[in-house]
Design a protein around this motif. Sequence first.
Motif, PDB file in Angstrom:
ATOM      1  N   THR A  24      44.242 -12.740  50.129  1.00  0.00           N
ATOM      2  CA  THR A  24      45.770 -13.230  50.425  1.00  0.00           C
ATOM      3  C   THR A  24      46.501 -11.925  49.921  1.00  0.00           C
ATOM      4  O   THR A  24      46.186 -11.423  48.687  1.00  0.00           O
ATOM      5  N   HIS A  87      47.499 -15.181  54.282  1.00  0.00           N
ATOM      6  CA  HIS A  87      46.050 -15.433  54.161  1.00  0.00           C
ATOM      7  C   HIS A  87      45.287 -14.708  55.173  1.00  0.00           C
ATOM      8  O   HIS A  87      45.555 -15.250  56.410  1.00  0.00           O
ATOM      9  N   TRP A  94      47.164 -17.240  58.211  1.00  0.00           N
ATOM     10  CA  TRP A  94      48.506 -17.517  58.308  1.00  0.00           C
ATOM     11  C   TRP A  94      49.492 -16.434  57.575  1.00  0.00           C
ATOM     12  O   TRP A  94      48.906 -15.716  56.777  1.00  0.00           O
ATOM     13  N   HIS A  96      53.432 -16.471  55.950  1.00  0.00           N
ATOM     14  CA  HIS A  96      54.745 -17.235  55.717  1.00  0.00           C
ATOM     15  C   HIS A  96      55.675 -16.294  55.010  1.00  0.00           C
ATOM     16  O   HIS A  96      55.330 -14.995  54.543  1.00  0.00           O
ATOM     17  N   LEU A 114      47.185 -19.851  46.210  1.00  0.00           N
ATOM     18  CA  LEU A 114      47.293 -18.789  47.717  1.00  0.00           C
ATOM     19  C   LEU A 114      46.057 -18.178  47.836  1.00  0.00           C
ATOM     20  O   LEU A 114      45.665 -18.022  49.034  1.00  0.00           O
ATOM     21  N   PRO A 119      49.337 -22.795  51.342  1.00  0.00           N
ATOM     22  CA  PRO A 119      50.656 -21.982  51.337  1.00  0.00           C
ATOM     23  C   PRO A 119      51.688 -22.944  50.839  1.00  0.00           C
ATOM     24  O   PRO A 119      52.748 -22.738  50.619  1.00  0.00           O
ATOM     25  N   PHE A 122      53.916 -21.701  48.047  1.00  0.00           N
ATOM     26  CA  PHE A 122      54.691 -20.536  48.169  1.00  0.00           C
ATOM     27  C   PHE A 122      56.015 -21.520  49.056  1.00  0.00           C
ATOM     28  O   PHE A 122      57.222 -20.903  48.622  1.00  0.00           O
ATOM     29  N   ASP A 123      55.529 -22.155  49.615  1.00  0.00           N
ATOM     30  CA  ASP A 123      56.674 -22.802  50.565  1.00  0.00           C
ATOM     31  C   ASP A 123      57.701 -23.836  49.527  1.00  0.00           C
ATOM     32  O   ASP A 123      58.700 -23.606  49.749  1.00  0.00           O
TER      33      ASP A 123
END
Length: 313
Positions: A24, A87, A94, A96, A114, A119, A122-123
């Motif tokens: 990541t 990632h 993905w 983001h 992560l 995710p 993070f979100d």
Amino acid sequence: MSMCSTASRQLDEPLAATAPAATTWLLLEQPGPWGGKALTSSHLDPAVGRALERAARGTGVRVALIRRPGHHPDRRTASARQVYAAHTVPGNTWLHSAMTAAPEQLLDLDLAALGQGDPHTFDATLQGAPHTGDPLTLVCTNGKRDRCCALIGRPLAAELASSGVHGVWEITHLGGHRFAPTVLVLPYGYAYGRAEAHTVKEVLHGVREDRVVLEGCRGRTSWERPGQAAELAVRQAVGEYRADALSVVRTDGAAPRWEVTVAHADGRRWQVTVAQETARTPRPESCGASVLGEPAHMVVVAVREPADARLVG
């Protein structure tokens, strides 16, 4: 002026299996100048940088600073900055993105999660969401780490941006200064060396089609170096260019020899023997090196598809 990248080109040093390893990537926009160790020698609060370095150890996450190509003014005022997390492991790839005016927010992230491809932290922490724009093109330009990255990398980043390529950023470090210009493309995480604008554009065209361009490819950062060598060798052997079609599922052995199992999404498997060899001709491994080195490189000895390669389990 002698440059490590010039010597590497002249010696035709192989690019395959020289990519940095990271499952990541966590990228924070940081304007202004960067030092050799940018997380702690830039206008980012060095306490935040040190804490991020500590938090990332052993997680598979690689933290780097990014900035837009061109001039790099930093008025040291609070402003919204771009943040990305990507990632790169096949089957769960993905990218983001988020914005933050407080870089210390990144210290609230669960970097272990992560690194494992989750995710949600993070979100939730940064109000992040899946990135919907163009792929990211990250060009190493940190001249305080190696002058090749600045003298060759910055012009490439500027040329790409001025020619209409979106998603171009300068990045602090991708390893392998002597392969400059070095480029990382996300979300898939394939790294490239000795990059030129036309080849990068072909790589980006391939990303939009979920396809890997092998010319100049250093490997996928998801894997350690033996896995990078094995995956690229299988792609070459069977003509497989779909980005997420191949995974490294097992690596046995230790330097200087490994047995790597590469699996296809359709169930096929290959056993790849990879050996580590040392360069016979000494060369500068970076422009700042005081002595010549003999860097190790990966050599693929054999690629075999067992008779029961479609049996999974």
